[in-house]
Design a protein around this motif. Structure first.
Motif: not given
Length: 408
Positions: A390-391, A393-396
């Motif tokens: 999730d980390y 993915t959330s920074h893309q």
């Protein structure tokens, strides 16, 4: 500027001298021999050029998502890619995503003019750092749209020193500075720059692409079988000392180690000290029997990012030396990861450690204490894996924001 220009000339002379004995220094020098002639022969003087500069291989990987999305969305442009270091150029000189690939000349005033006369870029993009003062001054004089992406500024940077005036002036060449975090934006704001955009790090977009394009690797599949796999990437000697003990204490787990450098002595040591037996990837054939062999040594390049997709846990090397290597390639597959104590320079490693998706270790006892709960508690392993995934993915999304801003 006098001392800057003098320092560069001395640096170039020292590199040429070092080239008498050091292959990498020799490549640096030879790659620039006849550079302008080769550029003039290759670059179409009527083409519309976007120029991207990457210091080395790591910066290229950060810039790569921009190049590839630019190629898809703006085919009217030709792409010029330059490197400063042989470790970037020699590996990516045949990269198909750029039309022209060269070394960057040493940043003297005359070289800056000659380079830009031939390259004639409409847009110039610098990845993360490498602020070449003469080039930036000439880009500004020619009114070339110029950007820096995935940049990080820290309070101890030269820009914020009393003697950093010419470096601060160089930043005026940028139409926009795409920074990774709010601190960088705040620091630049204190200098009077209001053209900063917090876009994040394009590496998150790159590792997402890598994960989507992950290859099936038959040797790894057959070696792993129905066991769980622990993958250690870019390891050095101190990392391997810990990993040998971890392997020998966990005979029911398969291990794959990818050394950062393929030194025969270190590979031999891994082969000899692994009680469960070891194989070299390059020695495997379709008829190889893996049986109970516990360790596979990845003694080749280009596969590690796909190998992480087979793992349940990961370890990133380099943390007992100058600093850890790429954590994001493992984290994007949802791997809980461990690494040595020298990780503070890397924001993503700090973030993952804060989230408990990664664990810095200083010795074997700490490594074992991290590993056992993840080995023995499936629900804890699943939860930690989800946090890591999730980390990333959330920074893309940095790439899309950068290109949208440049071409708005």
């Amino acid at each position: 500027m006098f001392f800057y220009n003098l320092g560069l000339r001395i640096y170039a002379w020292l590199i040429r001298l070092a080239g008498l004995r050091m292959p990498k220094a020799r490549l640096w020098t030879e790659g620039r021999r006849g550079l302008f002639k080769r550029m003039k022969q290759a670059i179409d003087p009527d083409a519309r050029i976007v120029w991207l500069h990457a210091a080395s291989l790591g910066e290229f990987e950060q810039g790569r998502p921009i190049l590839e999305q630019l190629r898809r969305e703006h085919p009217e442009y030709k792409i010029l890619l330059t490197f400063f270091s042989p470790s970037g150029y020699e590996i990516r000189k045949n990269y198909k995503g750029a039309d022209y690939i060269f070394y960057l000349p040493i940043d003297t005033p005359r070289n800056a003019r000659r380079f830009l006369d031939i390259a004639h870029p409409e847009i110039a993009v610098f990845v993360k750092y490498e602020f070449w003062l003469n080039l930036l001054k000439e880009l500004r004089r020619r009114k070339v749209r110029t950007y820096v992406v995935s940049a990080i500024f820290r309070p101890d940077s030269i820009f914020f020193r009393p003697y950093g005036g010419m470096w601060r002036q160089a930043l005026e060449a940028f139409d926009a500075m795409f920074v990774q975090n709010e601190e960088s934006k705040r620091l630049l704001g204190e200098l009077g720059f209001d053209n900063t955009v917090v876009a994040g790090d394009t590496r998150f977009d790159r590792v997402a692409e890598i994960a989507r394009a992950a290859r099936k690797i038959d040797v790894v599949e057959r070696f792993k079988g129905d066991k769980r796999l622990f993958v250690a990437g870019s390891t050095w000697g101190p990392d391997e000392e810990l990993l040998i003990r971890l392997m020998n204490d966990n005979p029911d787990v398969k291990f794959l180690i990818a050394p950062h450098e393929m030194e025969e002595g270190r590979i031999a040591r891994l082969m000899e000290q692994t009680r469960g037996g070891a194989l070299r990837y390059t020695a495997c054939t379709p008829s190889t029997g893996y049986g109970s062999k516990q360790l596979l040594i990845l003694d080749t390049v280009g596969l590690l990012s796909s190998v992480y997709g087979y793992a349940a846990w990961g370890y990133i090397g380099g943390g007992f030396g100058v600093g850890i290597h790429n954590t994001l390639e493992a984290a994007t597959f949802g791997l809980p990861i461990a690494f040595g104590p020298n990780y503070q320079k890397f924001k993503e490693a700090r973030d993952l450690a804060t989230l408990s998706a990664a664990c810095p270790v200083e010795n074997y006892d700490q490594l074992l204490a991290w590993f056992i709960p993840l080995r023995d508690n499936p629900s804890f392993l699943q939860k930690t894996s989800r946090i890591a995934r999730d980390y990333t993915t959330s920074h893309q999304g940095a790439t899309a924001l950068i290109l949208r801003t440049i071409f708005q």
